[in-house]
Design a protein around this motif. Structure first.
Motif, PDB file in Angstrom:
ATOM      1  N   ALA A  21      12.581   7.245   4.115  1.00 22.42           N
ATOM      2  CA  ALA A  21      11.760   7.859   3.426  1.00 22.42           C
ATOM      3  C   ALA A  21      11.381   7.430   1.917  1.00 22.42           C
ATOM      4  CB  ALA A  21      11.788   9.340   3.593  1.00 22.42           C
ATOM      5  N   GLY A  22      12.504   7.052   1.221  1.00 26.52           N
ATOM      6  CA  GLY A  22      12.602   6.628   0.029  1.00 26.52           C
ATOM      7  C   GLY A  22      11.540   5.257  -0.226  1.00 26.52           C
ATOM      8  N   ASP A  23      12.104   4.353   0.750  1.00 21.92           N
ATOM      9  CA  ASP A  23      11.104   3.122   0.905  1.00 21.92           C
ATOM     10  C   ASP A  23       9.841   3.431   0.816  1.00 21.92           C
ATOM     11  OD1 ASP A  23      13.718   2.005   0.648  1.00 21.92           O
ATOM     12  OD2 ASP A  23      13.654   1.122   2.705  1.00 21.92           O
ATOM     13  N   ILE A  24       9.361   4.120   1.770  1.00 24.84           N
ATOM     14  CA  ILE A  24       7.978   4.300   2.018  1.00 24.84           C
ATOM     15  C   ILE A  24       7.259   5.166   1.119  1.00 24.84           C
ATOM     16  CG2 ILE A  24       6.045   5.758   3.435  1.00 24.84           C
ATOM     17  CD1 ILE A  24       8.244   5.230   5.732  1.00 24.84           C
ATOM     18  N   LEU A  25       7.883   6.318   0.373  1.00 25.38           N
ATOM     19  CA  LEU A  25       7.163   7.107  -0.585  1.00 25.38           C
ATOM     20  C   LEU A  25       7.329   6.425  -1.934  1.00 25.38           C
ATOM     21  CD1 LEU A  25       8.353  10.494   0.659  1.00 25.38           C
ATOM     22  CD2 LEU A  25       6.002   9.424   0.920  1.00 25.38           C
ATOM     23  N   HIS A  26       8.312   5.626  -2.260  1.00 26.71           N
ATOM     24  CA  HIS A  26       8.494   5.000  -3.641  1.00 26.71           C
ATOM     25  C   HIS A  26       7.531   3.888  -3.719  1.00 26.71           C
ATOM     26  CE1 HIS A  26      11.726   6.962  -5.591  1.00 26.71           C
ATOM     27  NE2 HIS A  26      12.377   7.162  -4.505  1.00 26.71           N
ATOM     28  N   ALA A  27       7.265   3.225  -2.441  1.00 25.65           N
ATOM     29  CA  ALA A  27       6.221   1.892  -2.628  1.00 25.65           C
ATOM     30  C   ALA A  27       4.844   2.616  -2.884  1.00 25.65           C
ATOM     31  CB  ALA A  27       6.418   1.504  -1.386  1.00 25.65           C
ATOM     32  N   MET A  28       4.415   3.694  -2.243  1.00 20.52           N
ATOM     33  CA  MET A  28       3.134   4.401  -2.512  1.00 20.52           C
ATOM     34  C   MET A  28       2.962   5.021  -3.588  1.00 20.52           C
ATOM     35  SD  MET A  28       2.708   6.689   1.189  1.00 20.52           S
ATOM     36  CE  MET A  28       1.125   7.330   0.710  1.00 20.52           C
ATOM     37  N   LEU A  29       4.071   5.615  -4.360  1.00 21.96           N
ATOM     38  CA  LEU A  29       4.135   6.043  -5.969  1.00 21.96           C
ATOM     39  C   LEU A  29       3.961   4.730  -6.738  1.00 21.96           C
ATOM     40  CD1 LEU A  29       6.468   8.972  -5.733  1.00 21.96           C
ATOM     41  CD2 LEU A  29       4.022   8.959  -6.424  1.00 21.96           C
ATOM     42  N   ASP A  30       4.585   3.643  -6.560  1.00 25.28           N
ATOM     43  CA  ASP A  30       4.651   2.428  -7.254  1.00 25.28           C
ATOM     44  C   ASP A  30       3.213   1.944  -7.247  1.00 25.28           C
ATOM     45  OD1 ASP A  30       7.116   2.825  -8.197  1.00 25.28           O
ATOM     46  OD2 ASP A  30       7.864   1.319  -6.727  1.00 25.28           O
ATOM     47  N   LYS A  31       2.398   1.865  -6.144  1.00 25.95           N
ATOM     48  CA  LYS A  31       1.163   1.232  -6.050  1.00 25.95           C
ATOM     49  C   LYS A  31       0.213   2.111  -6.691  1.00 25.95           C
ATOM     50  CE  LYS A  31      -0.901  -1.829  -3.740  1.00 25.95           C
ATOM     51  NZ  LYS A  31      -1.098  -3.370  -4.101  1.00 25.95           N
ATOM     52  N   LYS A  32       0.101   3.310  -6.570  1.00 27.36           N
ATOM     53  CA  LYS A  32      -0.497   4.157  -7.375  1.00 27.36           C
ATOM     54  C   LYS A  32      -0.493   4.218  -8.981  1.00 27.36           C
ATOM     55  CE  LYS A  32      -3.191   7.164  -6.898  1.00 27.36           C
ATOM     56  NZ  LYS A  32      -4.567   7.266  -7.133  1.00 27.36           N
ATOM     57  N   ILE A  33       0.783   4.038  -9.372  1.00 27.74           N
ATOM     58  CA  ILE A  33       1.015   3.913 -10.609  1.00 27.74           C
ATOM     59  C   ILE A  33       0.672   2.697 -11.235  1.00 27.74           C
ATOM     60  CG2 ILE A  33       3.109   3.273 -12.431  1.00 27.74           C
ATOM     61  CD1 ILE A  33       4.671   5.637 -10.787  1.00 27.74           C
ATOM     62  N   ASN A  34       0.827   1.573 -10.574  1.00 30.54           N
ATOM     63  CA  ASN A  34       0.070   0.020 -10.898  1.00 30.54           C
ATOM     64  C   ASN A  34      -1.249   0.304 -11.024  1.00 30.54           C
ATOM     65  OD1 ASN A  34       2.618  -1.081 -11.293  1.00 30.54           O
ATOM     66  ND2 ASN A  34       2.638  -1.883  -9.292  1.00 30.54           N
ATOM     67  N   PHE A  35      -1.763   0.792 -10.165  1.00 34.03           N
ATOM     68  CA  PHE A  35      -3.350   1.102  -9.960  1.00 34.03           C
ATOM     69  C   PHE A  35      -3.775   1.749 -11.227  1.00 34.03           C
ATOM     70  CE2 PHE A  35      -6.978   3.754  -9.442  1.00 34.03           C
ATOM     71  CZ  PHE A  35      -7.939   2.925  -9.028  1.00 34.03           C
ATOM     72  N   HIS A  36      -3.336   2.653 -11.846  1.00 38.71           N
ATOM     73  CA  HIS A  36      -3.460   3.455 -12.862  1.00 38.71           C
ATOM     74  C   HIS A  36      -3.379   2.523 -14.191  1.00 38.71           C
ATOM     75  CE1 HIS A  36      -5.312   6.855 -11.353  1.00 38.71           C
ATOM     76  NE2 HIS A  36      -4.277   7.112 -10.422  1.00 38.71           N
ATOM     77  N   LYS A  37      -2.332   1.634 -14.259  1.00 45.07           N
ATOM     78  CA  LYS A  37      -1.988   0.573 -15.309  1.00 45.07           C
ATOM     79  C   LYS A  37      -3.049  -0.176 -15.459  1.00 45.07           C
ATOM     80  CE  LYS A  37       3.043   1.256 -15.642  1.00 45.07           C
ATOM     81  NZ  LYS A  37       4.332   0.685 -15.324  1.00 45.07           N
ATOM     82  N   LEU A  38      -3.479  -0.700 -14.334  1.00 48.25           N
ATOM     83  CA  LEU A  38      -4.553  -1.717 -14.266  1.00 48.25           C
ATOM     84  C   LEU A  38      -5.964  -1.344 -14.725  1.00 48.25           C
ATOM     85  CD1 LEU A  38      -3.715  -3.841 -10.971  1.00 48.25           C
ATOM     86  CD2 LEU A  38      -3.520  -4.571 -13.318  1.00 48.25           C
ATOM     87  N   GLN A  39      -6.088   0.119 -14.278  1.00 49.98           N
ATOM     88  CA  GLN A  39      -7.328   0.655 -14.775  1.00 49.98           C
ATOM     89  C   GLN A  39      -7.394   1.108 -16.418  1.00 49.98           C
ATOM     90  OE1 GLN A  39      -9.334   0.211 -11.971  1.00 49.98           O
ATOM     91  NE2 GLN A  39     -10.111   2.278 -12.467  1.00 49.98           N
ATOM     92  N   ARG A  40      -6.162   1.304 -16.791  1.00 49.16           N
ATOM     93  CA  ARG A  40      -6.156   1.427 -17.972  1.00 49.16           C
ATOM     94  C   ARG A  40      -6.223   0.458 -18.893  1.00 49.16           C
ATOM     95  NH1 ARG A  40      -0.431   4.104 -19.998  1.00 49.16           N
ATOM     96  NH2 ARG A  40       0.063   1.972 -19.226  1.00 49.16           N
ATOM     97  N   LEU A  41      -5.722  -0.831 -18.678  1.00 45.99           N
ATOM     98  CA  LEU A  41      -5.809  -2.074 -19.003  1.00 45.99           C
ATOM     99  C   LEU A  41      -7.236  -2.457 -18.956  1.00 45.99           C
ATOM    100  CD1 LEU A  41      -4.351  -4.552 -20.501  1.00 45.99           C
ATOM    101  CD2 LEU A  41      -4.104  -5.508 -17.914  1.00 45.99           C
ATOM    102  N   SER A  42      -7.748  -2.244 -17.994  1.00 49.01           N
ATOM    103  CA  SER A  42      -9.208  -2.669 -17.990  1.00 49.01           C
ATOM    104  C   SER A  42      -9.963  -1.952 -18.704  1.00 49.01           C
ATOM    105  CB  SER A  42      -9.746  -2.579 -16.480  1.00 49.01           C
ATOM    106  OG  SER A  42     -11.143  -2.964 -16.198  1.00 49.01           O
ATOM    107  N   ARG A  43      -9.956  -0.723 -18.953  1.00 46.10           N
ATOM    108  CA  ARG A  43     -10.875  -0.024 -19.969  1.00 46.10           C
ATOM    109  C   ARG A  43     -10.518  -0.449 -21.292  1.00 46.10           C
ATOM    110  NH1 ARG A  43      -9.857   4.376 -15.915  1.00 46.10           N
ATOM    111  NH2 ARG A  43     -11.819   4.893 -15.269  1.00 46.10           N
ATOM    112  N   THR A  44      -9.206  -0.645 -21.673  1.00 45.07           N
ATOM    113  CA  THR A  44      -9.172  -1.130 -23.301  1.00 45.07           C
ATOM    114  C   THR A  44      -9.285  -2.282 -23.499  1.00 45.07           C
ATOM    115  OG1 THR A  44      -6.620  -1.691 -22.319  1.00 45.07           O
ATOM    116  CG2 THR A  44      -6.873   0.496 -23.224  1.00 45.07           C
ATOM    117  N   GLU A  45      -9.540  -3.128 -22.514  1.00 41.75           N
ATOM    118  CA  GLU A  45     -10.080  -4.481 -22.794  1.00 41.75           C
ATOM    119  C   GLU A  45     -11.455  -4.600 -23.251  1.00 41.75           C
ATOM    120  OE1 GLU A  45      -9.801  -7.805 -19.693  1.00 41.75           O
ATOM    121  OE2 GLU A  45      -7.761  -7.411 -19.586  1.00 41.75           O
ATOM    122  N   GLY A  46     -12.149  -3.826 -22.789  1.00 42.89           N
ATOM    123  CA  GLY A  46     -13.421  -3.469 -23.046  1.00 42.89           C
ATOM    124  C   GLY A  46     -13.721  -2.681 -24.463  1.00 42.89           C
ATOM    125  N   ASN A  47     -12.790  -1.827 -24.770  1.00 43.23           N
ATOM    126  CA  ASN A  47     -12.827  -0.827 -25.856  1.00 43.23           C
ATOM    127  C   ASN A  47     -11.400  -0.643 -26.108  1.00 43.23           C
ATOM    128  OD1 ASN A  47     -13.562   1.079 -27.704  1.00 43.23           O
ATOM    129  ND2 ASN A  47     -14.390   2.682 -26.310  1.00 43.23           N
TER     130      ASN A  47
END
Length: 102
Positions: free
Chosen positions: A28-54
């Motif tokens: 369960a930890g393997d599955i759920l941590h992987a999902m949480l890590d993926k979502k965290i990375n998604f938001h980090k990339l979104q944040r980076l993309s936004r700050t590049e433009g502004n």
């Protein structure tokens, strides 16, 4: 040459049965941590993309969501430690619901 005609249905929502089963705490930890890590990375990339433009964009939603997900990851780790100590099994069911927004 033959032409096939098919009916196309307009779908307004979709359900995906993502997780459905009984797991050890480690599995369960393997599955759920992987999902949480993926979502965290998604938001980090979104944040980076936004700050590049502004550079002045505070990215409040993405930064707040990252903090929430990291908190959830900590809660999950603690919960799984307790389950692991009791040698318990976990039943996990997760359905993703997708709807078209108009």
């Amino acid at each position: 040459m033959k032409t096939l005609q098919t009916e196309t249905a307009t779908m307004t929502d979709q359900k995906i049965n993502l997780i459905d089963g009984v797991f050890t705490a480690t599995e369960a930890g393997d599955i759920l941590h992987a999902m949480l890590d993926k979502k965290i990375n998604f938001h980090k990339l979104q944040r980076l993309s936004r700050t590049e433009g502004n550079i002045d964009d505070a990215c409040e939603y993405d930064s707040g969501r990252i903090i929430e997900l990291l908190d959830e990851k900590g809660k999950l780790k603690s919960f799984l430690s307790d389950v692991r100590a009791d040698r318990g099994k976990l039943e996990i069911k997760s359905t993703v619901e997708i709807r078209i927004k108009k």
